[in-house]
Design an enzyme around this catalytic site. Structure first.
Site, short mmCIF file in Angstrom:
data_model
loop_
_atom_site.label_atom_id
_atom_site.label_comp_id
_atom_site.label_asym_id
_atom_site.label_seq_id
_atom_site.Cartn_x
_atom_site.Cartn_y
_atom_site.Cartn_z
N ASP A 151 -6.17 -39.49 9.48
CA ASP A 151 -5.61 -40.70 8.86
C ASP A 151 -5.08 -40.40 7.46
O ASP A 151 -4.02 -40.91 7.07
CB ASP A 151 -6.68 -41.79 8.79
N GLU B 183 1.62 -40.19 15.58
CA GLU B 183 2.09 -39.33 14.51
C GLU B 183 3.61 -39.34 14.40
O GLU B 183 4.21 -38.47 13.78
CB GLU B 183 1.60 -37.89 14.73
N ASN C 65 -6.23 -33.22 14.32
CA ASN C 65 -7.38 -34.11 14.50
C ASN C 65 -8.57 -33.37 15.10
O ASN C 65 -9.72 -33.59 14.71
CB ASN C 65 -7.00 -35.29 15.39
#
Length: 310
Positions: free
Chosen positions: A189, A216, A180
């Protein structure tokens, strides 16, 4: 082909069952039981969408049977309509207190019976639809944590009843925070969705469950699956995620996205809890991370209830 809803008719008089069947069998699959005890067995096997339950039967009466249905996690959401020739007010009060949603009086009026049953089947369909949405992770389309924990409880009970193996897999995307940080949350995403799709492709039997456990983290419930089978599924998921070759420049493990997995298998015994199953799989997942990530670690038949609870 459209699957017909299943109606379980419970009545000790064959003639009444035949009347109900004649009124409903064009639109519904009819199962029947001639006693309260038989009804409990058949309900588990048939998985009814609605139960028509006679009040006056030898042995367990309808009120007692309805209370047993409502205490059973697998049947508690199935709507029950009482069938009775008793005084309507008395039957309604007792029936509602036992957990029924409606009652119909004998002798049956076929058109009224069809209308009542149809209304309640439609309401159940809508409730099931809403419940399904509440159990779904909207980003990935998999089940959510609530659904996973609920289904795990049910599969543990099934394992206890038939002595079958139950396998649980927990999975983590390796160094997902760095992903991320490197590519942004939108790409994060998309990564979650692609990993979820791989997991879903390997959770493909009727009772298998795939879920996003949080962030996650993902999980799979594999009923009737031995430890070797669970390890095979986990390794196939690991390999397929790696084969997607999603770039992960921030990972010290690999230049592409990888996953670590923990697998545990056992047979339910009195005293076991869902937390024990999850905790054991989590220990296996931790070992995968501790020993380098991008791998599967598992342990079979390693669950045991607390001392004195066998």
């Amino acid at each position: 082909m459209t699957v017909k809803p299943v109606i379980l008719v419970v009545d000790d008089e064959i003639a009444n069952i035949e009347i109900v069947s004649a009124a409903l069998d064009d639109d519904y699959e009819i199962s029947f039981a001639l006693s309260g005890n038989q009804a409990l067995e058949i309900a588990h096997a048939a998985g009814p969408d609605l139960i028509l339950l006679d009040v006056l039967m030898p042995g367990l009466n309808g009120y007692e049977v309805c209370r047993l249905f409502k205490r059973d996690a697998a049947l508690s959401d199935v709507p029950v309509i009482f069938t009775t020739s008793l005084d309507a007010t008395e039957a309604e009060v007792l029936g509602l207190s036992a957990g029924a949603i409606d009652y119909v009086t004998k002798p049956f009026q076929p058109s009224a019976l069809r209308r009542r049953v149809g209304n309640h089947i439609e309401m159940k369909r809508m409730r099931d639809q809403l419940a399904g949405l509440a159990m779904q992770d909207h980003l990935t389309g998999l089940g959510n944590r609530r659904m996973l924990e609920q289904r795990l409880q049910g599969e543990m009970r099934q394992s206890g009843r038939d002595g079958s193996d139950l396998t649980l897999i927990l999975m983590d995307i390796d160094h997902f925070k760095r992903f991320n940080d490197t590519y942004g949350h939108l790409e994060g995403d998309r990564c979650l969705q692609r990993v979820a799709a791989v997991l879903g492709s390997h959770v493909n039997r009727g009772r298998d469950v795939g879920a996003r456990y949080g962030g996650e983290e993902f999980a799979c419930i594999l009923p009737d699956t031995c430890h070797a089978g669970g390890m095979t599924v986990a390794e196939a998921i690991r390999a397929d995620v790696e084969a997607m070759a999603i770039p992960h420049a921030g990972s010290p493990v690999s230049p592409v996205v990888t996953v670590s997995l923990g697998v545990t298998t056992g047979t339910f015994l009195p005293g076991m809890t869902a937390d024990m199953w999850i905790s054991k799989a989590d220990q296996m997942l931790y070992r995968s991370k501790e020993t380098g990530r991008n791998r599967v670690t598992g342990e079979g038949a390693a669950l045991a209830p607390p001392p004195g609870r066998r």
